[in-house]
Design an enzyme around this catalytic site. Structure first.
Site, PDB file in Angstrom:
ATOM      1  N   VAL B 114       0.904  -1.261   0.117  1.00 44.17           N
ATOM      2  CA  VAL B 114      -0.179   0.099   0.260  1.00 44.17           C
ATOM      3  C   VAL B 114       0.391   1.382  -0.037  1.00 44.17           C
ATOM      4  O   VAL B 114       1.564   1.298   0.871  1.00 44.17           O
ATOM      5  CB  VAL B 114      -1.153   0.153   1.351  1.00 44.17           C
ATOM      6  CG1 VAL B 114      -1.686   1.184   1.424  1.00 44.17           C
ATOM      7  CG2 VAL B 114      -1.890  -1.297   0.780  1.00 44.17           C
ATOM      8  N   VAL B 115       0.622   2.593  -1.170  1.00 40.77           N
ATOM      9  CA  VAL B 115      -0.384   2.337  -2.462  1.00 40.77           C
ATOM     10  C   VAL B 115       0.433   1.366  -3.296  1.00 40.77           C
ATOM     11  O   VAL B 115       1.694   1.682  -3.414  1.00 40.77           O
ATOM     12  CB  VAL B 115      -0.668   3.098  -2.630  1.00 40.77           C
ATOM     13  CG1 VAL B 115      -1.975   3.984  -0.878  1.00 40.77           C
ATOM     14  CG2 VAL B 115       0.124   4.670  -2.545  1.00 40.77           C
ATOM     15  N   VAL B 118       3.247   3.094  -5.564  1.00 38.32           N
ATOM     16  CA  VAL B 118       4.828   3.270  -4.957  1.00 38.32           C
ATOM     17  C   VAL B 118       5.428   2.796  -4.036  1.00 38.32           C
ATOM     18  O   VAL B 118       6.124   1.873  -4.757  1.00 38.32           O
ATOM     19  CB  VAL B 118       3.759   4.312  -3.374  1.00 38.32           C
ATOM     20  CG1 VAL B 118       5.006   5.076  -3.308  1.00 38.32           C
ATOM     21  CG2 VAL B 118       3.564   6.032  -4.278  1.00 38.32           C
ATOM     22  N   CYS B 119       4.451   2.251  -2.960  1.00 36.44           N
ATOM     23  CA  CYS B 119       5.329   1.276  -2.581  1.00 36.44           C
ATOM     24  C   CYS B 119       5.845  -0.295  -3.057  1.00 36.44           C
ATOM     25  O   CYS B 119       6.395  -0.812  -2.679  1.00 36.44           O
ATOM     26  CB  CYS B 119       3.900   0.923  -1.121  1.00 36.44           C
ATOM     27  SG  CYS B 119       4.346   2.110  -0.023  1.00 36.44           S
ATOM     28  N   VAL B 120       4.520  -0.512  -3.937  1.00 35.15           N
ATOM     29  CA  VAL B 120       5.187  -1.678  -4.893  1.00 35.15           C
ATOM     30  C   VAL B 120       5.320  -0.863  -6.172  1.00 35.15           C
ATOM     31  O   VAL B 120       6.696  -2.013  -6.078  1.00 35.15           O
ATOM     32  CB  VAL B 120       3.239  -2.244  -5.181  1.00 35.15           C
ATOM     33  CG1 VAL B 120       3.342  -3.498  -6.470  1.00 35.15           C
ATOM     34  CG2 VAL B 120       2.448  -2.443  -3.975  1.00 35.15           C
TER      35      VAL B 120
END
Lengths: 212, 212, 212, 212, 212, 212, 212, 212
Positions: B114-115, B118-120
């Site tokens: 998440v999110v 960005v984080c993925v």
């Protein structure tokens, strides 16, 4: 090993805001809610401001039904060049615009505009053609329907563009919260009501804990 | 013939769960229903557990509005490394995180977080850049809208990621029901209410048949 | 010049119907309406029948909650091989299934199944890996959500599959109405209520004209 | 105590199918999917047949673009009166139609038609005005958009109509499965693919149990 | 002044769970997501448990494709009457069911079931007819489409039912958090992942504050 | 540097309108609203007219249920070749059609048609195969569902087509408003009601200003 | 027996078009597509024209951002009163407007406007209060979201308004096609592209039949 | 004649803002977009401010996960009573809240809150029961799904509430622009980005006209 990941670098990026004009938005943008779209455009602009990125504003026929730029953009960037294109639809066809881009010395271009399939797609493909890395901000760009937006995004992705949104742009530029925790937090909180809520809850909970 | 099919292998895969924190989820995830999203995240976690895959948990600013990790993840993986990043947004920019990945010795990385944009997306593109095969679990990753999620998935697909969902991850790891029919059935049934219903019906029907 | 267009050829195509089982459909398929999905599956099956294509049916654990094959498929293809897989999730991991495919001598594989992200995606990627041209029938394949379906279709498209739907399969095989106008019209009319309506209107209008 | 519940009674109900014509359906119905709508209309018709309810068919300008009745309706009710209205839009304005209704001796009228806001709403309100209890079959009636359908349903509900769907009509008429378990099961299974699937699974499970 | 507000009273309410059977749910419920629907039904059941409301379970043809009750309901209410109706579709037509309702001595009936337009709507209208106040739990009741659900809800609202959802039922019964803050919080948190997240964030924030 | 941007050139483009026939549209197109779709098709046609592009019309079995071409297209292009295909589904399989394309001398083909997955996708892939640059007009092409349209667009994008919409086609051809401001404004205003509104507002505001 | 059915009568109805101004439409209407909404408004206007109903146009602050009336309305009704309200939001608060309504001598008022929740809802409730029968044309009225529109329609329905759409208005006024078959057909065909298509198909089919 | 139209009167109305708390919003509101919802709530608050209506704020368990009130509301109404309810879920069960309402001397209550089905529905029905006229502001109230919101709105409408939205509240209170054209225009423009755009276009057009 070759660097395959096109990654935004705040020292190498510039922001191109193309035709966010009042008439075009009210007449043509229907793929985002009105509140959401306004918020996204301003969020991208404030992101540019926060990172001191060079910003280029451009308009198409602003003295006509397309209308003036959103006033907030003019207010945020009093020193930015505003290229008032006399007729060219693809901003890249305007020599002043290209000169302004070149003057930034940046090779990464962050683009958003109205409408996605024209004012964003055309300069995106032209700039890639010239060797730039282009980052399209999908949610700060609007058009007539989700289907049209989707076709345009596919065209650009297959043409080599990086598909982003304003928040991923901010995050990829920031890289590390520690570069300015409070500033970055303020930026995000102001533009993401969902995040503002969790910040409010956090502050409330801490106050509760310390006042007990 | 070259092996063109990027296929998950339970002896070569690790799972990276990035920033499934309570504040981020409640503040920012709007592309999945709340019940569905929680279910998907836990389903992916239980899948990792079932296959004894190395799991790495990481958080961004957990002592702040982003909030703590979902408690269920902490409970499921008491021995997993939890990389509490002091500021890096892209987990791959954190040396401890990369070291933890390398320590697994695995070359296939299953990522959710998440999110999504960005984080993925950031560690996905970084890891591909480093030569890993990356498998993005779209339905255990959340963000602010379906449009933003779609743009991020397109960016990752064009960057070389395999787009998956928790159930296809489980199935590609399992390969053959006979490796553990009851265990795999229990995993799926617990996380797919639709499958739980057909299992209930099957058991009922068999009971009816034998009691007649 | 190289032939870049992967085009279905009725003399070189086979149809693989993977796990269209009653329990899987009722428990797991939610990206199409129930009427629409049943109609699409049967339409694809009748298309295969109409062109006398080799058809291979396969099931996963049919003596369990996954349930038996849709009865209509069994009735339509009394002579088709039914590969009842004892455990392999990817049908391509089952030697009998691959042998049945090879026995057809066909190099173009038309695949549909339940669920899209597993039972369709896995053999699709395996078959492409083996040099087959694969044509995925998106609307005769179902899964848990439109988001999961979309991610799976993107994975397959980037892996080299041709994304189709039952009607485009029928049309690409038929190539020319004159090969059997009445037969093809009957096929389409029976499975496309929208087309059945315009056929009814046409017949009515002609009758009106000649009876005046 | 007064009986407040308007409840269908198979000995007091008649079915009015208004203008289910091929041209009207293909040209004007967009609030239901084509497969779903056809299925719903035929389901209602078979329900009427199953309960031996008096059925009245009527058309508006069938010798013109509105087109002929759906052939399935003609085939199902070879003995039903077909009132071919020479011009009246509201079927209740046609004396033959009202006479046919009166001839049934029934006081409960089950109505469906195309389009909902005209061909259903007008006779519904007229019949209520004449003292009939009217049961509108929402999902066997179609129109140009969900918004138009919703407004029309609200108009009718406030005008005193009972809002139903084909399955609730069937169930309210049947009242007790034991009146004809097999017949009623066959009716439902044939028109509800979702139910057909659970029936298939049940049969499969029982076979599995007894063959073990 | 007359009391016009039909308000739930935990000393005067009973809960009727009608036909939440595995086959009916997997075959027929399509207006809610599978995770969401299961969650809602269990939430309503736990609400009933929390308030020690009399609960009556009933099934329709459970020894057949409709399948057994959801096991969770059986487990939650080991002492509740389970009225296995031999054929009556409207539970109110079953004398044992009505007797069980009367035996509770309650005059407010909270009803949920599958499907909304039949198993909920029929006993709702029958019970209102008998002078009961009926509270329909819309989100713990499911059917084939949102359009069918909406028509059924309108029918019931015009027939005098109070339209509720499981959370408003819980809240109207609780009336004051102080009656059992922890118990009520636990109930809500367990069934509302969104609320669980804010509880997790709150606890985290307090811990942060006190550990500084 | 190679020119990577496939860009429409009014001196090198031709427009192929494939099977916009009344029966096909009313029977099969469900991914766009009826008003929107008609508007889009005519908008593309008027765009072709405005730029004096060579236009080729073609039909499939027009003397049958597929029906005649939309009358507006015939009226707009009285001198365009109308290739009435005797049976070929892929227009590119018809020699007269290919000859008509070749006769234009153009190498950029703008294609729209009904249905997207067949009448558009097949000639698009054939033409790319022959070395043409193909520009698919997604919103002037229709088919049975958004899911089918999306799969077809992905197939074409991966096959090398440029995904466009009528407005981006018009804008890419126009390049500069100054080539004919009034003409282009009239074209857009007539087909984009949203733009017509902002033009009306602009004119009103100017009149207000000058009359004060 | 009392006449309970509020039914439009062309000798007793007048049409009130409230604030269909270019600025309001482009700025505020988001519950209908732009093509669809323009079409619906003009369709209602042409319906009024066709039946020679008295029409009253009114605007709110037209010399300002709200903009001028849609030009098409001015052109269609050169002799209609245009009440330019100096400030009253509810048109019924304007004496000239009420006088214009009274001057028609009609007691049935057909109202549409922008926005639904204000410019339609307020005069609707005021007129009902004065004893008029009011018919709200939902699809020729627009506002900011479907949720807002729905709430406003419910308010008006509970306040006694008849909820209609332009086509049901036309049909209820026409009553019998024979009053002017060609005129009514032309009206409908021009505004319903779906109907235009079936008319085109019908004419084509008849031509085919007679030319054979 | 009795006055049947419940119409807001700025001298007789008070505004009740119930539980717009950060935790409740982020955890539970999913029927409106986050930007849209925040905007609507603040718009209603500013409307109350603009008309100097008495405002009562109330919270439920603000020292807990529900979180503090939105800071903007506190800032806007520094002198408003804030009833911090110690446990009562229905604000009307809190004597201080009712006393605060009574102290306003107003008989028209404008209510919005989180969540719609509880914090809005309960006091709405209680207040109607006490003889107040209640105006529910649907779009400044949020809950878990559109289906739940719809059921709650239907319950309230049938219970006698007037369903409104913030803009219709503002307009019904304002009645005539001339009471304060600039103030009202500023209010609307600040909260309706769509209207802000048309105002920007209008100003631009006038400037263009006068500068020529």
């Amino acid at each position: 090993m070759a660097d395959l990941y096109k990654r935004l670098d705040k020292d190498n990026a510039a922001v191109l805001l193309v035709d966010h004009q009042t008439g075009l938005i009210s007449g043509l943008v229907r793929d985002y809610g009105v509140d959401e779209f306004k918020n996204n455009v301003i969020a991208l602009a404030r992101t540019a401001k926060f990172f001191n990125l060079p910003v280029i504003l451009t308009t198409s026929f602003e003295h006509g039904p397309n209308g003036p730029l959103m006033q907030e953009l003019i207010d945020l960037f009093p020193d930015a060049p505003i290229i008032s294109r006399p007729g060219q639809i693809n901003a890249w066809d305007n020599e002043d615009f290209v000169a302004a881009v070149e003057a930034t010395g940046r090779k990464q271009l962050i683009i958003a505009g109205v409408v996605t399939d024209v004012c964003v797609a055309f300069p995106t493909l032209s700039a890639i053609n010239e060797g730039y890395d282009v980052f399209v901000v999908a949610d700060a760009s609007g058009t007539g329907s989700k289907q049209v937006a989707n076709a345009a995004l596919m065209r650009m992705a297959h043409g080599g563009a990086q598909l982003m949104n304003w928040f991923s742009v901010a995050a990829e530029l920031q890289r590390d919260w520690r570069h300015d925790v409070e500033g970055f937090g303020a930026l995000i909180s102001a533009q993401l009501p969902g995040y503002q809520n969790v910040m409010g809850s956090y502050a409330g909970a801490q106050k509760d804990a310390t006042q007990k």
